[in-house]
Design an enzyme around this catalytic site. Structure first.
Site, PDB file in Angstrom:
ATOM      1  N   PRO A   2       0.844  -1.320  -0.003  1.00  0.00           N
ATOM      2  CA  PRO A   2      -0.105   0.034   0.043  1.00  0.00           C
ATOM      3  C   PRO A   2       0.854   1.135   0.066  1.00  0.00           C
ATOM      4  O   PRO A   2       1.779   1.326   0.779  1.00  0.00           O
ATOM      5  CB  PRO A   2      -0.760  -0.173   1.147  1.00  0.00           C
ATOM      6  CG  PRO A   2      -0.503  -1.444   1.615  1.00  0.00           C
ATOM      7  CD  PRO A   2       0.577  -2.026   1.345  1.00  0.00           C
ATOM      8  N   LYS A  58       3.638   5.717   5.085  1.00  0.00           N
ATOM      9  CA  LYS A  58       2.962   4.276   5.057  1.00  0.00           C
ATOM     10  C   LYS A  58       2.350   4.009   6.328  1.00  0.00           C
ATOM     11  O   LYS A  58       1.914   2.731   6.425  1.00  0.00           O
ATOM     12  CB  LYS A  58       3.828   3.304   4.409  1.00  0.00           C
ATOM     13  CG  LYS A  58       4.145   3.589   3.039  1.00  0.00           C
ATOM     14  CD  LYS A  58       5.390   2.981   2.378  1.00  0.00           C
ATOM     15  CE  LYS A  58       5.725   3.375   0.858  1.00  0.00           C
ATOM     16  NZ  LYS A  58       6.747   2.591   0.316  1.00  0.00           N
ATOM     17  N   ARG A 111       2.343 -12.274   4.664  1.00  0.00           N
ATOM     18  CA  ARG A 111       3.752 -12.526   4.962  1.00  0.00           C
ATOM     19  C   ARG A 111       4.132 -12.050   6.380  1.00  0.00           C
ATOM     20  O   ARG A 111       5.520 -12.074   6.698  1.00  0.00           O
ATOM     21  CB  ARG A 111       4.793 -11.937   3.917  1.00  0.00           C
ATOM     22  CG  ARG A 111       4.332 -12.535   2.442  1.00  0.00           C
ATOM     23  CD  ARG A 111       5.088 -11.875   1.325  1.00  0.00           C
ATOM     24  NE  ARG A 111       6.476 -12.109   1.677  1.00  0.00           N
ATOM     25  CZ  ARG A 111       7.228 -11.349   0.758  1.00  0.00           C
ATOM     26  NH1 ARG A 111       7.025 -10.818  -0.366  1.00  0.00           N
ATOM     27  NH2 ARG A 111       8.793 -11.553   0.954  1.00  0.00           N
TER      28      ARG A 111
END
Length: 274
Positions: A2, A58, A111
């Site tokens: 993202p 982020k 992950r």
């Protein structure tokens, strides 16, 4: 991964729904992603309530009535959901918050690379790298003049600078390609070979791409009152479009993979390079 458009779309969705909503239960399912003890999430989030939802780089920042921030960096494969409790949980769901209004807010991470923090609002600097990184790309204080001053400190290929959080935060591999295509700058051009007009054009392209992509990212993940983020970027014009015609000139888009990073660009629209 993202980047600003996806995270801004998610932030906007939650900002419309979460402020004032209480958390009634917190289920910690996979503790490895928690950088604050998982027990604090499980034991202290129920009874708290959301306030403003923000973003820096982020990180999504969920303000809480207790004065704390739930800070989440989804890294490469972190995903957010806002769905009814009966909706199937992804296998790698790490956190489930039951809300007083009925839906659940989930964080899943295939992950398990993401990072979740629960900190007082005045202690965000305790997050590793928080104080060392540059401003968010959309920070109003980052005008063209500030952009020029900051980028002058960095050397190397221009794409590497764009994705370096020490320069600005929020740009990743995919949207760096889109920004450079919009600005007509080759991703492998050394910054020292770009003149001031190039760098000003790059700044405007960066802001324009974010404004263009954010509503499209929202369309890809929001269905009515539900959010189920899967990375779908079929609206991108050059990134991962190797061999397809450039939407501006028709030249087949070039795609180069190096150091586990795919770079897509048009050799006609973006001439030059090393």
């Amino acid at each position: 991964m993202p980047e600003i458009p996806e995270l801004e779309a998610i932030r906007g969705f939650f900002q419309e729904r979460l402020p004032g909503v209480a958390i009634t239960a917190a289920q910690v399912r996979i503790p490895v992603v928690f950088r604050t003890p998982a027990s604090e999430f499980r034991e202290t989030l129920p009874g708290d309530a959301f306030e403003a939802i923000d973003r820096r780089g982020k990180f999504l920042l969920f303000g809480l009535a207790s004065g704390r921030i739930l800070a989440i960096n989804p890294m490469l494969t972190g995903r957010f959901q806002y769905l009814p409790p009966e909706a199937k949980l992804p296998a790698k769901t790490c956190l489930v918050l039951q809300l007083a209004t009925g839906p659940t807010l989930r964080y899943a991470d295939e992950r398990l690379m993401g990072k979740l923090y629960l900190l007082p609002a005045d202690r965000l600097s305790a997050i590793p790298g928080w104080s060392d990184n540059g401003p968010d790309l959309l920070d109003p204080a980052l005008d063209e003049a500030a952009w020029l001053r900051r980028i002058a400190r960095f050397r190397g290929q221009v794409k590497n600078i764009l994705v370096n959080a020490a320069f600005v935060q929020g740009i990743g591999n995919a949207y760096a390609d889109e920004i450079l295509w919009e600005a007509r700058i080759n991703p492998y051009t050394p910054r020292t070979r770009l003149d001031e007009d190039d760098l000003r054009r790059l700044f405007r392209a960066a802001r324009d791409v974010m404004a263009w992509a954010t509503p499209l990212a929202r369309e890809a993940m929001v269905r009515g009152d539900s959010l189920d983020y899967e990375e779908r970027r079929d609206f991108l014009r050059v990134h991962r479009r190797g061999g397809q015609p450039c939407p501006r000139c028709g030249t087949p888009i070039s795609e180069i993979t190096a150091n586990q990073r795919i770079t897509s660009f048009c050799r006609t629209c973006q001439p030059g390079g090393p």
